[in-house]
Design a protein around this motif. Structure first.
Motif, PDB file in Angstrom:
ATOM      1  N   PRO A  43       0.835  -1.204   0.000  1.00  6.79           N
ATOM      2  CA  PRO A  43       0.000   0.000   0.000  1.00  6.79           C
ATOM      3  C   PRO A  43       0.872   1.257   0.000  1.00  6.79           C
ATOM      4  O   PRO A  43       1.627   1.495   0.946  1.00  6.79           O
ATOM      5  N   PHE A  44       0.764   2.028  -1.046  1.00  3.92           N
ATOM      6  CA  PHE A  44       1.496   3.297  -1.137  1.00  3.92           C
ATOM      7  C   PHE A  44       0.546   4.487  -1.105  1.00  3.92           C
ATOM      8  O   PHE A  44       0.958   5.626  -1.315  1.00  3.92           O
ATOM      9  N   SER A  45      -0.733   4.221  -0.860  1.00  2.00           N
ATOM     10  CA  SER A  45      -1.726   5.284  -0.668  1.00  2.00           C
ATOM     11  C   SER A  45      -2.759   4.763   0.322  1.00  2.00           C
ATOM     12  O   SER A  45      -2.824   3.562   0.602  1.00  2.00           O
ATOM     13  N   GLY A  46      -3.560   5.660   0.858  1.00  9.51           N
ATOM     14  CA  GLY A  46      -4.615   5.251   1.757  1.00  9.51           C
ATOM     15  C   GLY A  46      -4.146   5.040   3.182  1.00  9.51           C
ATOM     16  O   GLY A  46      -3.048   5.464   3.590  1.00  9.51           O
ATOM     17  N   THR A  47      -4.959   4.334   3.965  1.00  9.20           N
ATOM     18  CA  THR A  47      -4.757   4.180   5.401  1.00  9.20           C
ATOM     19  C   THR A  47      -3.406   3.585   5.758  1.00  9.20           C
ATOM     20  O   THR A  47      -2.771   3.988   6.741  1.00  9.20           O
ATOM     21  N   ALA A  56       9.052  -0.665   2.076  1.00  9.57           N
ATOM     22  CA  ALA A  56       9.818  -0.471   0.839  1.00  9.57           C
ATOM     23  C   ALA A  56      11.154   0.204   1.107  1.00  9.57           C
ATOM     24  O   ALA A  56      12.189  -0.188   0.538  1.00  9.57           O
ATOM     25  N   ALA A  57      11.156   1.226   1.964  1.00  9.39           N
ATOM     26  CA  ALA A  57      12.396   1.948   2.253  1.00  9.39           C
ATOM     27  C   ALA A  57      13.424   1.031   2.908  1.00  9.39           C
ATOM     28  O   ALA A  57      14.628   1.128   2.636  1.00  9.39           O
ATOM     29  N   ALA A  58      12.969   0.129   3.776  1.00 14.09           N
ATOM     30  CA  ALA A  58      13.901  -0.784   4.439  1.00 14.09           C
ATOM     31  C   ALA A  58      14.436  -1.835   3.470  1.00 14.09           C
ATOM     32  O   ALA A  58      15.596  -2.259   3.579  1.00 14.09           O
ATOM     33  N   ILE A  59      13.600  -2.277   2.525  1.00 18.42           N
ATOM     34  CA  ILE A  59      14.086  -3.180   1.474  1.00 18.42           C
ATOM     35  C   ILE A  59      15.182  -2.497   0.669  1.00 18.42           C
ATOM     36  O   ILE A  59      16.254  -3.068   0.411  1.00 18.42           O
ATOM     37  N   GLU A  60      14.925  -1.265   0.270  1.00 16.75           N
ATOM     38  CA  GLU A  60      15.909  -0.493  -0.499  1.00 16.75           C
ATOM     39  C   GLU A  60      17.196  -0.295   0.299  1.00 16.75           C
ATOM     40  O   GLU A  60      18.296  -0.308  -0.266  1.00 16.75           O
ATOM     41  N   LEU A  61      17.047  -0.108   1.608  1.00 14.39           N
ATOM     42  CA  LEU A  61      18.226   0.082   2.461  1.00 14.39           C
ATOM     43  C   LEU A  61      19.143  -1.135   2.401  1.00 14.39           C
ATOM     44  O   LEU A  61      20.363  -1.006   2.235  1.00 14.39           O
ATOM     45  N   ALA A 298      20.760   3.865  10.257  1.00 13.84           N
ATOM     46  CA  ALA A 298      20.765   3.874   8.790  1.00 13.84           C
ATOM     47  C   ALA A 298      19.389   4.205   8.233  1.00 13.84           C
ATOM     48  O   ALA A 298      19.260   4.952   7.249  1.00 13.84           O
ATOM     49  N   PHE A 299      18.348   3.658   8.837  1.00 15.59           N
ATOM     50  CA  PHE A 299      16.991   3.937   8.364  1.00 15.59           C
ATOM     51  C   PHE A 299      16.642   5.406   8.570  1.00 15.59           C
ATOM     52  O   PHE A 299      16.049   6.040   7.688  1.00 15.59           O
ATOM     53  N   LYS A 300      17.016   5.942   9.710  1.00 14.49           N
ATOM     54  CA  LYS A 300      16.735   7.352   9.992  1.00 14.49           C
ATOM     55  C   LYS A 300      17.491   8.254   9.010  1.00 14.49           C
ATOM     56  O   LYS A 300      16.944   9.241   8.499  1.00 14.49           O
ATOM     57  N   ALA A 301      18.737   7.907   8.724  1.00 11.61           N
ATOM     58  CA  ALA A 301      19.535   8.698   7.789  1.00 11.61           C
ATOM     59  C   ALA A 301      18.939   8.655   6.389  1.00 11.61           C
ATOM     60  O   ALA A 301      18.981   9.646   5.650  1.00 11.61           O
ATOM     61  N   ARG A 302      18.382   7.517   6.005  1.00  5.64           N
ATOM     62  CA  ARG A 302      17.839   7.358   4.657  1.00  5.64           C
ATOM     63  C   ARG A 302      16.485   8.032   4.498  1.00  5.64           C
ATOM     64  O   ARG A 302      16.185   8.607   3.453  1.00  5.64           O
ATOM     65  N   THR A 303      15.647   7.954   5.535  1.00  3.69           N
ATOM     66  CA  THR A 303      14.250   8.376   5.396  1.00  3.69           C
ATOM     67  C   THR A 303      13.873   9.605   6.217  1.00  3.69           C
ATOM     68  O   THR A 303      12.848  10.237   5.948  1.00  3.69           O
ATOM     69  N   GLY A 304      14.657   9.913   7.248  1.00  2.00           N
ATOM     70  CA  GLY A 304      14.272  10.973   8.173  1.00  2.00           C
ATOM     71  C   GLY A 304      13.221  10.521   9.176  1.00  2.00           C
ATOM     72  O   GLY A 304      12.737  11.314   9.980  1.00  2.00           O
ATOM     73  N   ARG A 305      12.878   9.219   9.158  1.00  6.38           N
ATOM     74  CA  ARG A 305      11.869   8.680  10.057  1.00  6.38           C
ATOM     75  C   ARG A 305      12.500   7.655  10.994  1.00  6.38           C
ATOM     76  O   ARG A 305      13.509   7.032  10.661  1.00  6.38           O
ATOM     77  N   ASP A 306      11.855   7.458  12.144  1.00  7.29           N
ATOM     78  CA  ASP A 306      12.283   6.394  13.043  1.00  7.29           C
ATOM     79  C   ASP A 306      11.788   5.054  12.518  1.00  7.29           C
ATOM     80  O   ASP A 306      10.659   4.936  12.020  1.00  7.29           O
ATOM     81  N   ALA A 307      12.613   4.036  12.653  1.00 11.02           N
ATOM     82  CA  ALA A 307      12.219   2.695  12.229  1.00 11.02           C
ATOM     83  C   ALA A 307      11.133   2.156  13.149  1.00 11.02           C
ATOM     84  O   ALA A 307      11.070   2.492  14.330  1.00 11.02           O
ATOM     85  N   ASP A 308      10.272   1.310  12.584  1.00 16.11           N
ATOM     86  CA  ASP A 308       9.232   0.645  13.357  1.00 16.11           C
ATOM     87  C   ASP A 308       9.201  -0.827  12.966  1.00 16.11           C
ATOM     88  O   ASP A 308      10.055  -1.298  12.208  1.00 16.11           O
ATOM     89  N   TYR A 310       7.304  -2.353  10.970  1.00 18.58           N
ATOM     90  CA  TYR A 310       7.093  -2.548   9.533  1.00 18.58           C
ATOM     91  C   TYR A 310       8.406  -2.400   8.768  1.00 18.58           C
ATOM     92  O   TYR A 310       8.679  -3.161   7.833  1.00 18.58           O
ATOM     93  N   ALA A 311       9.222  -1.450   9.178  1.00 22.06           N
ATOM     94  CA  ALA A 311      10.538  -1.304   8.564  1.00 22.06           C
ATOM     95  C   ALA A 311      11.398  -2.542   8.811  1.00 22.06           C
ATOM     96  O   ALA A 311      12.090  -3.025   7.906  1.00 22.06           O
ATOM     97  N   VAL A 312      11.350  -3.063  10.020  1.00 21.67           N
ATOM     98  CA  VAL A 312      12.117  -4.273  10.344  1.00 21.67           C
ATOM     99  C   VAL A 312      11.677  -5.431   9.464  1.00 21.67           C
ATOM    100  O   VAL A 312      12.501  -6.183   8.921  1.00 21.67           O
ATOM    101  N   GLN A 313      10.366  -5.594   9.291  1.00 26.82           N
ATOM    102  CA  GLN A 313       9.855  -6.695   8.474  1.00 26.82           C
ATOM    103  C   GLN A 313      10.269  -6.552   7.015  1.00 26.82           C
ATOM    104  O   GLN A 313      10.559  -7.547   6.346  1.00 26.82           O
ATOM    105  N   GLY A 314      10.315  -5.316   6.491  1.00 27.07           N
ATOM    106  CA  GLY A 314      10.785  -5.092   5.131  1.00 27.07           C
ATOM    107  C   GLY A 314      12.264  -5.384   4.994  1.00 27.07           C
ATOM    108  O   GLY A 314      12.700  -6.037   4.028  1.00 27.07           O
ATOM    109  N   TYR A 315      13.047  -4.919   5.961  1.00 30.62           N
ATOM    110  CA  TYR A 315      14.488  -5.148   5.944  1.00 30.62           C
ATOM    111  C   TYR A 315      14.798  -6.641   5.940  1.00 30.62           C
ATOM    112  O   TYR A 315      15.649  -7.128   5.178  1.00 30.62           O
ATOM    113  N   ASP A 316      14.061  -7.380   6.759  1.00 29.35           N
ATOM    114  CA  ASP A 316      14.316  -8.815   6.853  1.00 29.35           C
ATOM    115  C   ASP A 316      13.780  -9.583   5.649  1.00 29.35           C
ATOM    116  O   ASP A 316      14.303 -10.645   5.302  1.00 29.35           O
ATOM    117  N   ALA A 317      12.744  -9.053   4.997  1.00 32.80           N
ATOM    118  CA  ALA A 317      12.319  -9.653   3.729  1.00 32.80           C
ATOM    119  C   ALA A 317      13.457  -9.586   2.718  1.00 32.80           C
ATOM    120  O   ALA A 317      13.721 -10.550   1.981  1.00 32.80           O
TER     121      ALA A 317
END
Length: 396
Positions: A43-47, A56-61, A298-308, A310-317
């Protein structure tokens, strides 16, 4: 395996049929030296847009950390917004594996949408890594050698919470949730966790999804002679439920706890009403390990956001995909070896190292967390190295 449909149970077929037929989907034919085309159906739009973006950002990381290559193959990401809409799921999967020729699929957040991804992976053997959706069937009765999960099953966090309660003096508890798959599967995990320590689930209180008229349920709680109330709600519903639980005068009388999504990403809206609530989840604030610290930085540097979570699950995917491709030197035609490489890998995750169960779900700690000052602080382990039972899984 990619050109042979795998059998689907009667119950599983009914769930998939509701999404429609995936006709005409064939394995993409890609030259071995070409970039590996990875379809991100999120989901890249909506709720749930923020969840999809963090995944996605963590996968890219991790791709960036690996110099853009897994198993010697350069990766090409194809983003598709699934809008968390099950009605469009079949069309979106067809687009990714047909027109866009995706060789690997990563998705998604919504359990209803993921069923279309599960079906095409089962029928065509296209590798699928699920970075969030926790529905039991994907690694249960609809499991397959090509399907992996980097997140959790709905059963796991709630089982961990029930187990911890039963080992810490709770004898009688109730479960409050929406009457839908995530709430009901979590409730069963909570019941089993309580029972493992000799405690009892005395009542399940439910309302239809996504209704938020909690007052009739809250009114029943004082008369049940409870030691604790467990709950599964998420998002805006979780914010409202926690606030109304406190406003009803229950917070200081009967402790509220639950699956970690009760307070995950909702603490700001819940405010003081959430303070002290204990939850169980596979990630939390304050895990003090080198891997988690470096990942968060690294996630904060890349996105300006704190990891959560969902980011962990993307990174591990991404880490799981790398393990599979490294194991076959980028050759996805080596299907059994690819599956075996992921299955046998030990993933060095920010949540803590994990491996996969026989049904391809993470075997992982369920951390005990307490809401303190706007954070879900890890204060212990609710259930150590917990494996989902994978009920109904018959791996081909």
């Amino acid at each position: 395996m990619r050109d042979r449909a795998m059998p689907i149970s009667r119950r599983g077929f009914a769930a998939l049929a509701a999404a429609g037929a995936l006709g005409g989907v064939a394995r993409p034919v890609i030259a071995q030296g070409a970039p590996l085309r990875v379809g991100l159906m999120l989901p890249f739009s909506g709720t749930f847009a923020a969840l999809g973006e963090n995944i996605a950002a963590a996968i890219e990381l991790h791709i960036q950390e690996r110099g853009g290559r897994f198993g010697g193959r350069q990766l090409q990401l194809i983003r598709l917004d699934d809008e968390s809409n099950p009605a469009n799921a079949v069309q979106n999967v067809n687009r990714l594996v047909g027109r866009d020729r995706a060789e690997v699929l990563i998705g998604t957040v919504h359990s209803g949408v993921v069923m279309a991804l599960v079906q095409v992976s089962r029928e065509r053997g296209i590798p699928l890594i699920i970075p969030n959706a926790g529905n039991q069937a994907a690694t249960g009765e609809l499991c397959a050698p090509s399907i992996f999960r980097s997140s959790f099953s709905n059963w796991q966090p709630a089982y961990g919470m029930g187990l911890w309660l039963s080992r810490n003096g709770v004898k009688r508890a109730a479960w409050v949730t929406w009457d839908y798959a995530a709430g009901n599967e979590s409730g069963e995990g909570f019941r089993q966790g309580l029972a493992a320590g000799g405690a009892e689930l005395v009542r399940e209180l439910k309302l239809p999804f996504p209704e938020t008229n909690f007052q009739p349920l809250l009114a029943q709680i004082p008369g049940l002679n409870l030691d604790a109330v467990g709950s599964f709600f998420a998002g805006g519903g979780a914010v409202q439920f926690v606030r109304e639980y406190a406003a009803a005068g229950l917070k200081d009388r009967i402790p509220l706890c639950g699956s970690g999504f009760l307070t995950e990403g909702t603490l700001q809206g819940q405010g003081a009403a959430a303070e002290g609530i204990k939850t169980s989840l596979h990630y939390g604030d304050g895990i003090d390990t080198p891997k988690n610290r470096s990942f968060r930085e690294a996630f904060k540097a890349r996105t300006g956001r704190d990891a959560d979570v969902y980011a962990v699950q993307g990174y591990d995917a991404a880490q799981m995909l790398a393990a599979g491709l490294d194991g076959v030197r980028g050759n996805l035609d080596a299907e059994r070896e690819f599956s075996r490489a992921i299955r046998s890998a030990r993933i060095d995750s920010p949540r803590g190292p994990f491996s996969l169960s026989a049904s391809h779900n993470p075997i992982q700690n369920m951390w005990l967390r307490e809401a303190k000052g706007g954070e879900n602080k890890v204060i212990g382990i609710a259930a150590e190295s917990l494996a989902d039972p994978g009920t109904g899984c018959r791996m081909a």
